[in-house]
Write an enzyme that holds these catalytic residues in place. Structure first.
Site, mmCIF file in Angstrom:
data_model
loop_
_atom_site.group_PDB
_atom_site.id
_atom_site.type_symbol
_atom_site.label_atom_id
_atom_site.label_comp_id
_atom_site.label_asym_id
_atom_site.label_seq_id
_atom_site.Cartn_x
_atom_site.Cartn_y
_atom_site.Cartn_z
ATOM 1 N N CYS A 153 0.875 -1.174 0.000
ATOM 2 C CA CYS A 153 0.000 0.000 0.000
ATOM 3 C C CYS A 153 0.913 1.225 0.000
ATOM 4 O O CYS A 153 2.110 1.104 -0.251
ATOM 5 C CB CYS A 153 -0.978 -0.011 1.178
ATOM 6 S SG CYS A 153 -0.253 0.098 2.827
ATOM 7 N N ILE B 38 1.961 0.339 6.219
ATOM 8 C CA ILE B 38 1.510 0.285 7.608
ATOM 9 C C ILE B 38 0.092 -0.261 7.711
ATOM 10 O O ILE B 38 -0.183 -1.162 8.514
ATOM 11 C CB ILE B 38 1.623 1.671 8.278
ATOM 12 C CG1 ILE B 38 3.086 2.102 8.334
ATOM 13 C CG2 ILE B 38 1.008 1.648 9.672
ATOM 14 C CD1 ILE B 38 3.290 3.570 8.709
ATOM 15 N N MET C 13 -1.578 -2.123 5.626
ATOM 16 C CA MET C 13 -1.582 -3.545 5.274
ATOM 17 C C MET C 13 -1.057 -4.389 6.427
ATOM 18 O O MET C 13 -1.609 -5.450 6.730
ATOM 19 C CB MET C 13 -0.742 -3.796 4.020
ATOM 20 C CG MET C 13 -1.353 -3.308 2.738
ATOM 21 S SD MET C 13 -2.806 -4.285 2.272
ATOM 22 C CE MET C 13 -2.923 -3.850 0.542
ATOM 23 N N ARG D 256 16.306 -21.589 18.777
ATOM 24 C CA ARG D 256 15.827 -20.769 19.886
ATOM 25 C C ARG D 256 14.720 -19.813 19.464
ATOM 26 O O ARG D 256 13.908 -19.404 20.279
ATOM 27 C CB ARG D 256 16.969 -19.990 20.521
ATOM 28 C CG ARG D 256 17.620 -18.981 19.597
ATOM 29 C CD ARG D 256 18.896 -18.392 20.229
ATOM 30 N NE ARG D 256 19.709 -17.733 19.238
ATOM 31 C CZ ARG D 256 19.696 -16.424 19.027
ATOM 32 N NH1 ARG D 256 18.932 -15.638 19.751
ATOM 33 N NH2 ARG D 256 20.472 -15.895 18.100
ATOM 34 N N HIS D 257 14.662 -19.502 18.169
ATOM 35 C CA HIS D 257 13.634 -18.581 17.677
ATOM 36 C C HIS D 257 12.264 -19.249 17.572
ATOM 37 O O HIS D 257 11.240 -18.581 17.645
ATOM 38 C CB HIS D 257 14.046 -18.003 16.327
ATOM 39 C CG HIS D 257 15.386 -17.356 16.366
ATOM 40 N ND1 HIS D 257 15.640 -16.183 17.057
ATOM 41 C CD2 HIS D 257 16.576 -17.741 15.841
ATOM 42 C CE1 HIS D 257 16.906 -15.870 16.935
ATOM 43 N NE2 HIS D 257 17.505 -16.796 16.202
#
Length: 146
Positions: free
Chosen positions: A64, A68, A70, A131-132
């Site tokens: 867009c 932001i 979107m 770890r993520h």
């Protein structure tokens, strides 16, 4: 893997550039709109995000004016981890560490060359896991709260 792509009227030209890149890379994609006429970004964000959420392993791209709107709309859909990307580091690490499945960007804030570079980084970077993964699971748990 399929790429679900959509834009509002502000992102239409950039979406066409991204589609050309996807075609050059022989990647399957689903164009969820718009056709260049005025469009409401929440409607397009919902279409793309529901497509991605229904097909684990697929990715989405939303465009867009700023990216932001979107981002906000896409993140309302269960199972979506949408990230606004405006630089290479963010595009890489949102996939690598956050397993983002939708990339949002602003057509009015990014030039064509950088936007296409960010798309390639986003598409080419795998989730690191390890770890993520526990943190991504914590994000998913937030969706389950009333």
């Amino acid at each position: 893997m399929k790429i679900w792509i959509g834009c509002d009227h502000a992102g239409y030209d950039r979406k066409l550039e991204v589609i050309q890149l996807l075609q050059e890379r022989n990647l399957a994609y689903e164009d969820c709109g718009c056709d260049g006429s005025r469009a409401d970004y929440p409607v397009i964000a919902q279409k793309v995000s529901e497509g991605v959420a229904a097909h684990p392993g697929d990715l989405g791209i939303l465009i867009c004016g700023t990216g932001i709107g979107m981002s906000i709309a896409a993140n309302k859909i269960y199972g979506i981890r949408a990230a606004l990307c405006a630089d290479a580091f963010s595009a890489k690490y949102t996939r690598l560490h956050n397993d983002a499945n939708v990339m949002c960007m602003g057509a009015r804030t990014l030039g064509s060359g950088l936007a296409l570079e960010l798309v390639e980084i986003f598409l080419d970077t795998p989730f690191e896991g390890g770890r993520h993964a526990a943190r991504v699971d914590m994000i998913s748990e937030l969706e389950k709260k009333d």
